[in-house]
Design an enzyme around this catalytic site. Sequence first.
Site, PDB file in Angstrom:
ATOM      1  CG  HIS A 131      -0.250   0.249   2.515  1.00 46.12           C
ATOM      2  ND1 HIS A 131       0.124  -0.936   3.269  1.00 46.12           N
ATOM      3  CD2 HIS A 131       0.101   1.486   3.475  1.00 46.12           C
ATOM      4  CE1 HIS A 131       0.889  -0.477   4.477  1.00 46.12           C
ATOM      5  NE2 HIS A 131       0.809   0.962   4.299  1.00 46.12           N
ATOM      6  CG  HIS A 255       7.039   5.260   1.430  1.00 47.21           C
ATOM      7  ND1 HIS A 255       6.985   6.288   2.234  1.00 47.21           N
ATOM      8  CD2 HIS A 255       6.986   4.378   2.464  1.00 47.21           C
ATOM      9  CE1 HIS A 255       6.341   6.064   3.529  1.00 47.21           C
ATOM     10  NE2 HIS A 255       6.421   4.872   3.486  1.00 47.21           N
TER      11      HIS A 255
END
EC number: 3.1.4.-
Length: 317
Positions: A131, A255
Amino acid sequence: MALVQYSDSESEEDSSQSESPSRPAKRPRPHSTATTVSSLPPLPRAFHDLYASSTRISVKDDPSLHGGRKRVIPHVEGNWPTHIYLEWYPTNEELAILSDVIEQFERKLRKSNVEIHSLLRSDLGAQLPLHISLSRPVVLRTEQKQSFLETFQSTIQDAHIQTFNIGTESLHCVSNYEKTRWFYVLRVKRPANDPLNHLLRLSNQSLALFGQPPLYEASPHIPDADAGSSGPVQQQRQNKANGRTESTDYSRCFHISVAWSLAEPSPDTRSRIANIDLRKLGDLSIRFDCVKAKIGNNITSIPLLAGISDQKGIGEL
């Protein structure tokens, strides 16, 4: 509800074969099992939301049950841990690329005291979702959760943000806010039309209405951009100094975590990580078509606006 539905002709064929003892049964070829498994349709996305939480095996925080990890948000009656994020289930080809990166981690760090834990699969070998966070781990009270969810859903729908693709560009190591774990993360490229910054602002604004802290703003754990360009913290200071009020660009902060460790990597370890071959990551193009809000164990998927390519019908292909 059945996951795989067989046709009537298949049932009749099985029945006729079982009623013919004189006809020897054919043994399946060695590769037939793999062929059958690979031919099954993929599970619907909603299935992963229903079974996203693991079974609790203890009523209190026990790090020994979770690889030494300590719970950041303790269990308190009436509190609901909440997280806003974009979810990615890598394909088999993408998993192979990511697995290669993690194997390089392990080879580079074999002589150090850092033990790497992959986020690609569970201890039992089941694939785990990855995620991009759009919020910190926050806590809502029971009386807030439904109101927040309705507010956030309406905010995302009114924004008319289209589905988008992103690629990855570099590998870094960052800590969580409490500095109890270190994550090995892939930074992502800034997509066209800047949807990540837009979604982050909407998430921060919605959570602020319920007294929750924003993600990335004034955070000491967010790395600045590489030398020669302004990072998010530097740019925020410059905007204030110049009297400008435009939104800060946090593109360098987004990220995808692929592994973690309990021990902080040394400068030498970080240097070894920087030498990992990441050329295959250039092949990744990750598509996001919804935002997910997890409140307790309940996950709500909020769809983004379909783009032009998503709206094409069969006759237009």
